[in-house]
Design a protein around this motif. Structure first.
Motif, mmCIF file in Angstrom:
data_model
loop_
_atom_site.group_PDB
_atom_site.id
_atom_site.type_symbol
_atom_site.label_atom_id
_atom_site.label_comp_id
_atom_site.label_asym_id
_atom_site.label_seq_id
_atom_site.Cartn_x
_atom_site.Cartn_y
_atom_site.Cartn_z
ATOM 1 N N ARG A 92 2.971 5.054 10.669
ATOM 2 C CA ARG A 92 2.574 5.669 9.293
ATOM 3 C C ARG A 92 1.638 5.611 8.256
ATOM 4 N N ILE A 93 1.244 6.280 7.133
ATOM 5 C CA ILE A 93 0.342 6.479 6.619
ATOM 6 C C ILE A 93 0.980 6.614 5.338
ATOM 7 N N GLU A 94 0.614 5.514 4.339
ATOM 8 C CA GLU A 94 0.950 5.059 2.479
ATOM 9 C C GLU A 94 -0.169 5.566 2.223
#
Length: 115
Positions: A92-94
């Motif tokens: 995931r990319i936050e």
């Protein structure tokens, strides 16, 4: 056996379509030779080998997070998110918005991501 210069003189006496065919053949042979040498050296050095196929390993998630000089309460959420290491789920990319005072004195660069 002819020398190279004698062969070139012989080809120069041929019609244009034959000279063009010989030129393209020589260019193709030279390109194939260079490509073969490049491919053999790349495979020999391991340039195409997959060293680490884990996304978490490539992203550096296993490393300990570093804390900058101004670790106030506004940066606490980003630090807590960096400490979490849930590698069982999907990657995931936050995106965490930076504080404007942290970037004071630095000129912001515009990034364009074409899709």
């Amino acid at each position: 056996m002819r020398t190279v210069f004698q062969h070139i003189e012989h080809i120069q006496g041929k019609p244009h379509h034959i000279r063009r065919r010989v030129a393209f053949g020589a260019a193709a042979a030279g390109t194939a030779l260079i490509a073969l040498v490049w491919l053999a050296s790349s495979i020999g050095t391991g340039a195409f080998a997959l060293k680490n196929t884990s996304f978490a390993g490539n992203a550096g998630e296993a490393e300990a997070p570093t804390v900058s000089g101004n670790a106030g309460p506004q940066n606490l959420a980003g630090t807590a998110a960096a400490v979490q290491s849930n590698t069982s789920g999907p990657a995931r990319i936050e995106i965490v918005d930076a504080d404007s005072s942290a970037t004071a004195g630095k000129k912001a660069e515009q990034t364009i991501l074409p899709f």
